[in-house]
Design a protein around this motif. Structure first.
Motif, PDB file in Angstrom:
ATOM      1  N   ARG A  51       0.832  -1.210   0.000  1.00  0.00           N
ATOM      2  CA  ARG A  51       0.000   0.000   0.000  1.00  0.00           C
ATOM      3  C   ARG A  51       0.863   1.255   0.000  1.00  0.00           C
ATOM      4  NH1 ARG A  51      -4.308  -1.168   4.616  1.00  0.00           N
ATOM      5  NH2 ARG A  51      -2.473  -2.090   5.528  1.00  0.00           N
ATOM      6  N   ALA A  55       1.075   4.081  -2.926  1.00  0.00           N
ATOM      7  CA  ALA A  55       0.731   5.462  -2.593  1.00  0.00           C
ATOM      8  C   ALA A  55       1.877   6.407  -2.953  1.00  0.00           C
ATOM      9  CB  ALA A  55       0.387   5.586  -1.115  1.00  0.00           C
ATOM     10  N   GLU A  58       1.927   7.061  -6.699  1.00  0.00           N
ATOM     11  CA  GLU A  58       0.823   7.939  -7.110  1.00  0.00           C
ATOM     12  C   GLU A  58       1.047   9.383  -6.658  1.00  0.00           C
ATOM     13  OE1 GLU A  58      -1.484   7.014  -9.284  1.00  0.00           O
ATOM     14  OE2 GLU A  58      -0.479   5.065  -9.272  1.00  0.00           O
ATOM     15  N   THR A  86      -3.824  14.265  -2.842  1.00  0.00           N
ATOM     16  CA  THR A  86      -2.908  13.428  -2.078  1.00  0.00           C
ATOM     17  C   THR A  86      -3.667  12.653  -1.004  1.00  0.00           C
ATOM     18  OG1 THR A  86      -1.087  14.964  -2.466  1.00  0.00           O
ATOM     19  CG2 THR A  86      -0.845  13.448  -0.616  1.00  0.00           C
ATOM     20  N   VAL A  89      -5.509   9.793  -2.529  1.00  0.00           N
ATOM     21  CA  VAL A  89      -4.624   8.647  -2.800  1.00  0.00           C
ATOM     22  C   VAL A  89      -4.434   7.836  -1.532  1.00  0.00           C
ATOM     23  CG1 VAL A  89      -2.216   8.006  -3.300  1.00  0.00           C
ATOM     24  CG2 VAL A  89      -3.382   9.657  -4.768  1.00  0.00           C
ATOM     25  N   LEU A  90      -4.121   8.519  -0.449  1.00  0.00           N
ATOM     26  CA  LEU A  90      -3.913   7.809   0.820  1.00  0.00           C
ATOM     27  C   LEU A  90      -5.163   7.112   1.298  1.00  0.00           C
ATOM     28  CD1 LEU A  90      -1.670  10.449   2.591  1.00  0.00           C
ATOM     29  CD2 LEU A  90      -0.949   8.248   1.628  1.00  0.00           C
ATOM     30  N   ARG A  92      -7.610   5.924  -0.510  1.00  0.00           N
ATOM     31  CA  ARG A  92      -7.870   4.739  -1.343  1.00  0.00           C
ATOM     32  C   ARG A  92      -6.948   3.591  -0.950  1.00  0.00           C
ATOM     33  NH1 ARG A  92      -7.786   8.308  -5.810  1.00  0.00           N
ATOM     34  NH2 ARG A  92      -5.764   7.454  -6.392  1.00  0.00           N
ATOM     35  N   ARG A  93      -5.725   3.907  -0.576  1.00  0.00           N
ATOM     36  CA  ARG A  93      -4.737   2.860  -0.246  1.00  0.00           C
ATOM     37  C   ARG A  93      -4.917   2.318   1.163  1.00  0.00           C
ATOM     38  NH1 ARG A  93      -1.949   1.167  -4.823  1.00  0.00           N
ATOM     39  NH2 ARG A  93      -2.047   2.912  -6.232  1.00  0.00           N
ATOM     40  N   TYR A  94      -5.417   3.157   2.047  1.00  0.00           N
ATOM     41  CA  TYR A  94      -5.508   2.745   3.453  1.00  0.00           C
ATOM     42  C   TYR A  94      -6.934   2.749   3.910  1.00  0.00           C
ATOM     43  CZ  TYR A  94      -0.463   2.999   3.637  1.00  0.00           C
ATOM     44  OH  TYR A  94       0.883   2.784   3.413  1.00  0.00           O
TER      45      TYR A  94
END
Length: 94
Positions: A51, A55, A58, A86, A89-90, A92-94
């Motif tokens: 992850r 991130a 991206e 930003t 992005v975070l 979506r990843r976490y």
């Protein structure tokens, strides 16, 4: 730099112009291509780091866009990726 007619002294003096814009566009385009290829990296990392690796790639792509948008203005200050994008992005990843 030589090919574009850009000098270190000119950049140190804060001289931008179309030559610097063209040099920056070429360099950011090259970096962006490498970052797009780096989207494959998370699959090569341990599960714990996937992850974060995704991130980071991206966010660096967002930073590249910000550099292009700021152009020669980067001679006068740093560039950051847009905070809202930003955070997305975070999220979506976490």
């Amino acid at each position: 730099m030589e090919r574009f007619g850009v000098t270190v002294d000119g950049m140190a003096a804060g001289v931008g112009g179309s030559a610097l814009e063209a040099l920056m566009a070429e360099q950011v385009t090259t970096a962006r291509a490498a970052l797009l290829a780096a989207r494959e990296l998370p699959a090569l990392t341990s599960a714990d780091g996937r992850r974060l690796a995704g991130a980071l790639v991206e966010i660096e792509l967002l930073t590249a866009e910000a550099v292009l948008a700021r152009g020669a203005g980067v001679l006068h200050g740093s560039v950051n990726p847009p905070l809202g994008r930003t955070l997305r992005v975070l999220a979506r990843r976490y």
